[in-house]
Design an enzyme around this catalytic site. Structure first.
Site, PDB file in Angstrom:
ATOM      1  N   GLU A 325    -174.482  -5.452 -23.134  1.00  0.00           N
ATOM      2  CA  GLU A 325    -173.145  -5.856 -22.972  1.00  0.00           C
ATOM      3  C   GLU A 325    -173.069  -7.359 -23.426  1.00  0.00           C
ATOM      4  OE1 GLU A 325    -172.218  -4.860 -18.928  1.00  0.00           O
ATOM      5  OE2 GLU A 325    -171.925  -2.864 -19.784  1.00  0.00           O
ATOM      6  N   ASP A 399    -173.681   4.377 -15.159  1.00  0.00           N
ATOM      7  CA  ASP A 399    -173.269   2.820 -14.530  1.00  0.00           C
ATOM      8  C   ASP A 399    -172.781   3.066 -13.154  1.00  0.00           C
ATOM      9  OD1 ASP A 399    -172.992   0.476 -14.156  1.00  0.00           O
ATOM     10  OD2 ASP A 399    -171.122   0.325 -15.570  1.00  0.00           O
ATOM     11  N   GLU A 427    -167.355  -0.703  -7.388  1.00  0.00           N
ATOM     12  CA  GLU A 427    -166.611  -0.710  -8.924  1.00  0.00           C
ATOM     13  C   GLU A 427    -166.050   0.422  -9.068  1.00  0.00           C
ATOM     14  OE1 GLU A 427    -169.364  -1.953 -11.881  1.00  0.00           O
ATOM     15  OE2 GLU A 427    -167.888  -2.109 -13.174  1.00  0.00           O
TER      16      GLU A 427
HETATM   17  O1  GCW Z   1    -171.194  -1.817 -14.253  1.00  0.00           O
HETATM   18  C1  GCW Z   1    -171.303  -2.586 -15.212  1.00  0.00           C
HETATM   19  C2  GCW Z   1    -170.202  -3.724 -14.890  1.00  0.00           C
HETATM   20  C3  GCW Z   1    -170.478  -5.137 -15.434  1.00  0.00           C
HETATM   21  C4  GCW Z   1    -171.883  -5.368 -15.143  1.00  0.00           C
HETATM   22  C5  GCW Z   1    -172.619  -4.177 -15.781  1.00  0.00           C
HETATM   23  C6  GCW Z   1    -174.296  -4.559 -15.400  1.00  0.00           C
HETATM   24  C7  GCW Z   1    -172.799  -7.451 -14.615  1.00  0.00           C
HETATM   25  O2  GCW Z   1    -168.954  -3.049 -15.393  1.00  0.00           O
HETATM   26  O3  GCW Z   1    -169.476  -5.827 -14.986  1.00  0.00           O
HETATM   27  O4  GCW Z   1    -172.043  -6.677 -15.470  1.00  0.00           O
HETATM   28  O5  GCW Z   1    -172.371  -3.089 -15.351  1.00  0.00           O
HETATM   29  O6  GCW Z   1    -174.522  -4.067 -14.359  1.00  0.00           O
HETATM   30  O7  GCW Z   1    -174.775  -5.477 -16.116  1.00  0.00           O
END
Ligand code: GCW
Length: 733
Positions: A325, A399, A427
């Site tokens: 990311e 995720d 989240e």
């Molecule tokens: O779940 C996703 C989130 C990001 C997060 C990423 C991660 C810290 O949307 O905000 O970044 O995972 O775990 O690195």
């Protein structure tokens, strides 16, 4: 002489009575205000309310009439303070501090070595307690009934102290105690996704708990209370900064701030870790590269580590998110994750530090199912990481969805120690508005069988190292706190912090026990309240699954904020940031085919696991649309078609939320006004969200199925266009 002063003796009786009434009124007013403000949730599960039952109070007072706390260390001091605060509050009487046993009911606390002059602890029991465990025993000393809280280390004594206080908080008997408890995991850790400007990534409880600007001189009271709460559930490590890292934390002035926190947390047995921005040598060191094989880069990290350990001798080490990311990493220099991790591991090794390297990696340049990418990257690296590296793996491969099959990496790298990463901040589970107790989710993953070493090769055994004989182990939770007065925003979100701690200590504690303990300490010990509130907690995750992501559907959230439903999202910075990528709805059906005829992510699991899930007819329906693309008219186990089943799930989930509201309303007599109202309002928000999820998903998927909403279900009162038009520009997190 006339003094001008009012002579009370000369006031008429009526005025005196009036004034007295006024004072009583003000006092009453004050009392009621204090009471309602008193239950603002700040004290978490450490409320230490006075024992209500007179008989029990009398028993407790005679069981603890004198207190010996042996030892002078800082951690013992924390234990002593906690004991004095907890006992004085619960027993409404301060136990007398003493040095020798002369009365019945002496409570003796200290390491085995410290209390040896009074009590010789059994060496076998000490062995069982290990480095950080504890022993709590009812014993006879000098013919007096005593209780001993002891351990090999001061940390163990602190954990034992909190355990003992929990026995009192949950109003259990103090007779015939015989407890030996040792943590199942060594690294019991929290990950903060806190930025230096005090925003919290995916945080729904205000700004960061860390007031970096005012540190190190101004030490907020919250820092100590945070440490107390953590120690009370056995947490012994914390990563203060976001994995989307900022190199500024590694500058000299910030390190002083970190050191101030570390000095305080050390007195509660907590070690501090930081996230390391991989490009720091370029950003702050002025080097032309951050290539992990470049000697100048290696030296830069070695110097940085030495600088940190100078300030923080017990610094834990680094947590790193690399090449994921947009974060920099070794792959920017054509090096592997192992090259990157090992370089940092070598820098901290002389100081006994460790590196936790995250496996949450996926790239939009690789046209591969995101589910498969971490496995593809990491499995070939098995055996190439240094001993002081742990690979931190999220519970599932996508995720932190409300439900994911366990991550295929668990058990698939026998020569590499893996750490579990759970997310406490909700989240994808209703964020700050929803009551969702996560222990059932954690346990579902931990109890999953990877089959990597035959039947019974559970994720739990991978995580505690017993399956593949790794001496070092750990579990982390991405924390859900902020500077809200009650830490977590939603009063019930505190339970998830509590649950993570308890499970890092012992993964076998049941969700029910965790809920029971937490409710008793946080809300009420009333049996009627407990059974009703426990039911709400234990069903909560199942309900949100039903109304938001049933049957294995996943990642249907709003772009960016991830708040609320948006299955229609088909444009994003990358395909796997859209939602159509995950649900793949078309006129035939819905779901992601991850079998051998599709992406074959299923092929990354052991053959026995593949057998469980590869055949749609046999696959557990909770994972059905995770692994299969199923026709709308396919018959389900219930006899309903897939389309009808989806509708059934969405409608049932939302209806159950209504039920939860009714159940909570009945609990009004058992909860203080403030928290009762807070939860009541939040449940209304959550109910509205459930309807929103239900309506938008049903209307959206109906555009593919072309089938009517089954008879008997109330039709959505808004159009799909309406739901698509909703915007939440300032959603938190
Ligand atoms: O779940 C996703 C989130 C990001 C997060 C990423 C991660 C810290 O949307 O905000 O970044 O995972 O775990 O690195």
């Amino acid at each position: 002489m006339h003094s001008g002063r009012c002579d009370i003796n000369k006031q008429p009786a009526m005025t005196i009575a009036k004034n007295a009434m006024k004072k009583i009124f003000i006092l009453l007013l004050l009392f009621s205000t204090v009471r309602s403000f008193g239950e603002n949730g700040y004290d978490l599960w450490l409320r230490y309310l006075p024992v209500e039952n007179q008989n029990l109070l009398t028993a407790y007072r005679s069981d603890i009439s004198a207190l010996i706390v042996s030892g002078k260390g800082d951690i013992i001091s924390s234990a002593r303070n906690e004991l004095l605060a907890g006992l004085s509050a619960m027993l409404a009487k301060k136990p007398a501090l003493t040095q020798t046993v002369s009365v019945n009911g002496t409570l003796i606390t200290g390491t085995a070595a410290e209390i040896e002059r009074i009590y010789r602890t059994n060496s076998g029991e000490l062995k069982q307690a290990g480095d950080e465990g504890f022993i709590i025993k009812s014993v006879l000393i000098n013919n007096k009934n005593c209780t001993v809280i002891t351990a090999n280390s001061e940390k163990g004594v602190l954990y034992g102290t909190f355990h003992f206080l929990r026995i009192l908080q949950t109003r259990q008997s103090l007779h015939s105690l015989n407890i030996i408890s040792a943590p199942q995991l060594q690294l019991r850790m929290l990950n903060h996704w806190d930025n230096l400007n005090r925003t919290v990534e995916r945080g729904y409880a205000g700004f960061s708990n860390w007031n970096w600007h005012m540190l190190p001189t101004y030490m907020d009271k919250r820092y100590r209370d945070y440490a107390r709460a953590n120690a009370s559930v056995g947490i012994n490590a914390t990563v203060l900064t976001n994995v989307n890292a900022n190199a500024t934390i590694l500058t000299a002035s910030y390190l002083k701030k970190v050191a101030a926190l570390a000095d305080l947390f050390r007195t509660y047995g907590i070690r501090v870790f930081l996230t390391a921005r991989f490009s720091a040598p370029v950003e702050m060191g002025g080097l032309p590269t951050a290539d992990p094989l470049d000697p100048a880069v290696q030296q830069w990290w070695k110097n940085k580590a030495a600088e940190i350990y100078q300030l923080i001798p017990d610094f834990g080490g680094f947590l790193v998110k690399a090449n994921s990311e947009g974060q920099p990493g070794p792959q920017n220099y054509n090096r592997t994750h192992a090259d990157g991790a090992n370089m940092l591991a070598d820098a901290v090794a002389p100081f006994k530090g460790i590196v936790i390297w995250r496996a949450f990696v996926y790239s939009n340049e690789v046209p591969e199912d995101r589910h498969k990418q971490a496995f593809n990257e990491f499995v070939p690296l098995d055996g190439s990481f240094r001993n002081n590296v742990l690979i931190q793996v999220k519970n599932g491969a996508i995720d932190f969805m409300p439900r994911e099959p366990f991550h295929p990496l668990f058990g698939a790298m026998p020569k590499t120690q893996m750490m579990m990463e759970f997310q406490l901040t909700q989240e994808y589970l209703g964020q700050g508005t929803s009551l969702v107790f996560l222990a059932p989710l954690f346990k579902e993953t931990l109890q999953s069988d990877t089959w990597r070493n035959g039947k019974g090769s559970t994720v739990e055994k991978v995580v505690d190292g017993s399956l593949q004989s790794h001496p070092f182990n750990g579990m982390a939770g991405v924390l859900n706190i902020g500077n809200d007065i009650n830490w977590c925003g939603h009063p019930f979100a505190q339970a998830n912090w509590y649950a993570l701690g308890r499970l890092t200590w012992n993964m076998n504690i049941s969700s029910e026990q965790i809920a029971d303990e937490w409710l008793k300490m946080t809300f009420s010990k009333d049996e009627h309240f407990l059974s009703a509130a426990k039911k709400i907690m234990l069903e909560s995750r199942d309900i949100i699954l039903q109304y938001s992501m049933p049957l294995g559907l996943h990642h249907l959230i709003t772009y960016g904020s991830h708040y609320g439903p948006a299955p229609w999202v088909d444009k994003g910075a990358r395909p796997d940031w859209t939602n159509v990528y995950y649900h793949r709805a078309d006129s035939f059906g819905v779901g992601f085919n991850r079998t051998s005829t599709g992406s074959n992510a299923l092929g990354q699991y052991a053959p026995e696991v593949q057998d469980l899930w590869k055949n749609p007819a046999a696959c557990d329906e909770k994972y059905l649309l995770w692994f299969h693309h199923i026709s709308w008219s396919q018959k389900m186990k219930s006899g309903r078609s897939l389309w009808e089943e989806l509708c059934y799930q969405y409608y049932t989930g939302a209806a159950r939320m209504k039920q939860v509201q009714l159940e909570w309303n009945k609990l009004k007599p058992f909860v203080d006004t403030d928290r009762f109202e807070q939860v009541r309002m939040l449940l209304q928000v959550q109910y509205d969200e459930a309807i929103w999820w239900r309506n938008s998903c049903v209307l959206y998927f109906q555009t593919f199925s072309g089938m009517p909403i089954p008879a008997g279900y109330e039709k959505p009162d808004q159009t799909l266009e309406f739901y698509k038009s909703l915007k939440f520009p300032f959603a938190p997190g």
